[in-house]
Design a protein around this motif. Structure first.
Motif, short mmCIF file in Angstrom:
data_model
loop_
_atom_site.label_atom_id
_atom_site.label_comp_id
_atom_site.label_asym_id
_atom_site.label_seq_id
_atom_site.Cartn_x
_atom_site.Cartn_y
_atom_site.Cartn_z
N ALA A 30 44.53 44.73 44.05
CA ALA A 30 44.59 44.28 42.47
C ALA A 30 43.35 43.66 42.04
CB ALA A 30 45.89 43.76 42.24
N SER A 31 42.36 43.74 42.68
CA SER A 31 41.37 42.56 42.18
C SER A 31 40.80 42.86 40.95
CB SER A 31 40.22 42.47 43.43
OG SER A 31 39.43 43.85 43.40
N ASN A 32 40.83 44.32 40.52
CA ASN A 32 40.30 44.57 39.14
C ASN A 32 41.38 43.79 38.12
OD1 ASN A 32 38.17 46.13 39.34
ND2 ASN A 32 39.26 47.93 39.76
N MET A 33 42.67 43.85 38.43
CA MET A 33 43.48 43.23 37.46
C MET A 33 43.01 41.72 37.35
SD MET A 33 47.62 43.25 37.31
CE MET A 33 47.70 41.92 38.42
N PHE A 34 42.92 41.04 38.34
CA PHE A 34 42.83 39.77 38.40
C PHE A 34 41.49 39.29 37.71
CE2 PHE A 34 45.67 39.69 42.23
CZ PHE A 34 46.56 38.60 41.69
N ARG A 35 40.34 40.29 37.95
CA ARG A 35 38.99 39.91 37.37
C ARG A 35 39.31 40.13 35.84
NH1 ARG A 35 35.59 43.92 39.80
NH2 ARG A 35 35.91 45.23 38.08
N MET A 36 40.20 41.13 35.47
CA MET A 36 40.37 41.18 34.09
C MET A 36 40.85 39.91 33.48
SD MET A 36 40.83 43.25 31.52
CE MET A 36 42.45 43.79 31.04
N ILE A 37 42.19 39.56 34.19
CA ILE A 37 42.83 38.38 33.80
C ILE A 37 41.94 37.14 33.58
CG2 ILE A 37 44.59 36.57 34.09
CD1 ILE A 37 46.19 39.07 35.52
N LEU A 38 41.15 36.86 34.33
CA LEU A 38 40.18 35.78 34.45
C LEU A 38 39.29 35.89 33.19
CD1 LEU A 38 39.64 35.37 38.40
CD2 LEU A 38 40.70 33.63 36.78
N PHE A 39 38.71 37.18 33.05
CA PHE A 39 37.59 37.29 32.18
C PHE A 39 38.37 37.11 30.80
CE2 PHE A 39 34.32 39.95 29.72
CZ PHE A 39 33.47 39.14 29.85
N LEU A 40 39.57 37.74 30.83
CA LEU A 40 40.10 37.77 29.35
C LEU A 40 39.93 36.65 28.34
CD1 LEU A 40 41.73 39.99 28.06
CD2 LEU A 40 43.82 38.66 28.50
N PRO A 41 40.05 35.39 28.68
CA PRO A 41 39.91 34.32 27.84
C PRO A 41 38.38 34.30 27.03
CG PRO A 41 40.73 33.18 29.94
CD PRO A 41 40.47 34.80 30.01
N PHE B 165 36.59 31.89 43.05
CA PHE B 165 37.39 33.28 42.43
C PHE B 165 36.44 34.22 42.75
CE2 PHE B 165 39.97 30.54 39.64
CZ PHE B 165 41.19 30.78 40.49
N ALA B 166 34.88 34.39 42.51
CA ALA B 166 34.19 35.57 42.38
C ALA B 166 34.12 35.94 43.98
CB ALA B 166 32.95 35.13 42.13
N VAL B 167 33.96 34.88 45.14
CA VAL B 167 34.10 35.27 46.51
C VAL B 167 35.24 35.90 46.91
CG1 VAL B 167 33.96 34.37 48.86
CG2 VAL B 167 32.53 33.49 47.26
N ARG C 267 35.82 40.01 48.12
CA ARG C 267 36.32 40.24 49.18
C ARG C 267 37.50 41.59 49.08
NH1 ARG C 267 34.50 37.86 54.15
NH2 ARG C 267 32.22 38.08 53.25
N GLY C 268 37.49 42.15 48.05
CA GLY C 268 38.44 43.48 47.87
C GLY C 268 39.92 42.92 48.13
N LEU C 269 40.25 42.08 47.29
CA LEU C 269 41.58 41.76 47.17
C LEU C 269 42.34 42.81 46.50
CD1 LEU C 269 43.06 38.76 47.81
CD2 LEU C 269 42.85 38.76 45.16
#
Ligand SMILES: Nc1ncnc2c1ncn2[C@@H]1O[C@H](COP(=O)(O)OP(=O)(O)OP(=O)(O)O)[C@@H](O)[C@H]1O
Ligand SMILES: [Mg+2]
Lengths: 293, 361
Positions: A103-114, A93-95, A99-101
């Motif tokens: 909405a990558s900020n949003m995905f990062r948030m979602i993955l970090f939320l737990p 996921f980090a890679v 890579r500048g997906l």
């Protein structure tokens, strides 16, 4: 002492700043640690004012007479396997994120939320999610996998993996964040140079990304190993240790506060601590040899 | 084996910002093209466009007669040397140089032979086992060049490869690059903002100004026949003197007036028609001025502004009707600040520019 000289002043500042952390360390870490060692050599029950020195009896009992006490350590194996999968996932996921997906900020948030959620809350969510006819079963039925539902928490063969899954979900974000941070340190021009030389995405990962973040991954494996030896919150809150999901920490707590054998529990803690230290030393040696410098 | 480079009507924008505007140029096979210009004028962007690292642009790019506009960097058969070197820090010098060949699955023995050959040319043989972190700036530079050399690309791209080096090393590496160019017979596109590098290395210079081609030509062209005041100012050190004048035309002679000082100009100072009484910028190179009071054109009574000894010559700034007059005087000269000097003008290489557009008149 002459306080006006620069050296003396510097010394004063250093000592001044060190006093507080050193005091805290002594009072809350060193003192309890030595006391723990002392307890482990007694038969104290945790309440009575007197305790008897019994030498290494407690250790003898755990390591030789009553090996059943060590059995919960086997469960750590599951969590260790889980945390390796977690590390692979986190790196993946980090890679992708770095890579500048879109909405990558949003995905990062979602993955970090737990990770920022409270442990108790997460575990309660999972308890209901994994219940018979709970959220997971409902979800599976909905997508047509109804025939594959299992007794996620009740079946002793499955429950361990259910807990590992909950654990992965909970701590993935943390590993992700560390790996993501490490990835930011790889200069873009190295990838560009590699692209010009014809390296595929996978080769770029294999030859540039991986060697650069390997030390961080090594550190994470150490953290994961220690973490899986010391698993507590997720299984404690979801199953309470039923169905063979007891971990070593849970067993220790049980000895200390349920069976009132604080001396024995102290010895268990010391044994766990020694195992952790051995693991760390082993891994350091291993990684130092394999590490890129 | 190495072919040329052709760019046709290339433009590039980042959002609303147009960085390159309608660039067209061509380089013959084996040619040495230098992209020259101020910081931020778009040199790197143009180079990255050629390499394919910068996509989504207008226009077409051909390398070795092949249209590569829509190809991935790896399919363009180019090699690039980055300004930052972009070496892989965890690989040894050998592995760094061998990386491209390894990726392309060359045989181990071939790689070894090729890296050995390149290391020999670049005098890196003793450092092959070291990591980039253990090398000096110049050695890293050579590793970066070596990495490009093991490939047999159609085109070499260099992005300010010498800008991080000290003056001595820079001069050495300049010679080295020139030599490599001759040995390999490769086509090279080379970015720099250093005019000395441009003059010494190039067969052809593209002078960029704010994303447009200001002038395209040989080093001699740019120096002797600048198309614009910008080009005239950019090339040459000290900078060309740009003096505001009024031009008088009578019969077939041109005369420039600064106040009431008359400077007779050759007819070729202007390329086209000059209107009598028109104001213009007169460009005179510092080396066309001498401290002397004999000659066809002499002006007198210049105050002394600045005297900078450069070693073999002295850079002198005199006062000329309130403006600075730069000149180069051979040897170490110390002019007294209180003295006044006479200057003899050689007008054979002077230029007249339009004060508004900067174009050569
Ligand atoms: N990725 C980008 N996004 C937006 N603007 C950019 C980007 N890359 C470059 N630019 C802009 O494009 C212009 C040209 O940049 P470029 O890097 O090509 O300059 P340069 O001529 O190489 O300068 P230098 O000599 O300082 O390296 C600059 O104004 C820069 O700010
Ligand atoms: Mg640049």
């Amino acid at each position: 002492m002459d306080f006006s000289s620069a050296t003396a002043q510097r010394r004063l500042v250093i000592v001044g700043f060190l006093i507080v952390p050193l005091t805290l360390l002594a009072v809350f870490s060193l003192y309890p640690f030595f006391q723990l060692i002392w307890f482990s050599l007694t038969d104290w029950n945790g309440l009575s004012p007197d305790k008897t020195f019994v030498g290494l009896d407690n250790y003898h009992r755990i390591l030789i007479e009553d090996r059943a006490l060590l059995r919960p350590l086997i469960n750590s194996g599951y969590y260790f396997i889980g945390s390796l999968m977690q590390l692979a996932l986190a790196t993946y996921f980090a890679v992708i994120l770095s890579r500048g997906l879109p909405a990558s900020n949003m995905f990062r948030m979602i993955l970090f939320l737990p990770f920022v959620l409270n442990s108790v809350a997460v575990s309660i969510i999972f308890r209901d999610f994994l219940q018979l006819d709970g959220g997971l079963d409902a979800l599976m039925t909905l997508v047509g996998l109804g025939d594959y539902t299992r007794q996620w928490v009740q079946d002793p063969d499955i429950v361990k993996w259910s807990l590992v899954f909950a654990s992965i979900w909970r701590y993935l974000g943390f590993m992700l964040l560390i790996t993501y941070g490490a990835l930011q340190a790889v200069p873009v021009d190295q990838y560009e140079a590699a692209r010009i030389e014809g390296a595929s995405e996978w080769q770029q990962f294999r030859f540039i990304t991986f060697p650069t973040i390997a030390p961080i991954l090594g550190l994470q494996i150490i953290l994961a190993t220690v973490g899986s030896l010391e698993v507590f919150d997720v299984p404690f809150l979801i199953t309470g240790g039923a169905n063979g999901t007891k971990t070593f920490i849970m067993a220790t707590l049980e000895e200390a506060f349920e069976f009132r054998r604080v001396g024995l529990a102290a010895a268990m803690s010391i044994i766990l601590l020694s195992i952790v230290m051995v693991v760390i030393v082993l891994q350091r040696l291993l990684f130092q040899r394999g590490a890129v410098t | 084996m190495s072919g040329g480079l052709q760019i046709t009507n290339a433009s590039k924008s980042f959002g609303a910002l147009t960085v390159l505007n309608d660039i067209s140029l061509s380089v013959d096979p084996g040619g040495f093209l230098v992209l020259l210009g101020e910081s931020g004028c778009g040199k790197s962007t143009l180079l990255r466009m050629i390499s394919g690292l910068e996509d989504k642009h207008e226009g077409t790019i051909e390398i070795a007669g092949r249209d590569v506009t829509h190809l991935d960097p790896k399919d363009r058969n180019i090699a690039m040397v980055f300004q930052s070197y972009a070496l892989y820090p965890h690989m040894s010098v050998f592995e760094n140089i061998a990386f491209g060949m390894k990726i392309r699955r060359h045989a181990k023995a071939d790689i070894k032979a090729e890296v050995g050959r390149v290391a020999d040319i670049l005098k890196l043989t003793d450092y092959l086992h070291r990591k980039p972190g253990q090398l000096s700036g110049g050695q890293r530079q050579r590793v970066a060049i070596g990495r490009a050399m093991v490939r047999k690309p159609d085109l070499f791209l260099f992005d300010e490869p010498l800008s991080n080096l000290d003056a001595k090393l820079r001069a050495e590496m300049r010679t080295e690059i020139k030599r490599i160019h001759q040995v390999l017979g490769a086509t090279i596109a080379y970015v720099t903002h250093d005019q000395v590098e441009a003059m010494t290395l190039a067969d052809k210079i593209v002078l960029l100004n704010a994303g447009r081609i200001e002038q395209l030509g040989t080093p001699e062209d740019l120096y002797m026949h600048p198309d614009t005041l910008f080009a005239a100012r950019f090339i040459g050190s000290p900078q060309i003197n740009a003096i505001e004048v009024t031009v008088h035309v009578s019969d077939d002679t041109l005369t420039a007036y600064v106040g009431d000082i008359a400077l007779a100009l050759p007819r070729n100072a202007a390329r086209g028609i000059v209107i009598h009484g028109q104001t213009a910028i007169l460009g005179v190179r510092p080396e066309n001025l001498t401290l002397s009071d004999t000659g066809p054109i002499v002006t007198r009574g210049h105050g002394v502004g600045l005297c900078e000894p450069m070693g073999s010559e002295t850079s002198v700034v005199l006062d000329f009707a309130g403006a600075a007059l730069r000149m180069r005087v051979p040897g170490l000269v110390k002019l007294s600040q209180d003295s006044t000097q006479s200057v003899s003008w050689d007008m054979s290489g002077c230029h007249l520019f339009d004060p508004e557009t900067g174009a050569h008149l």
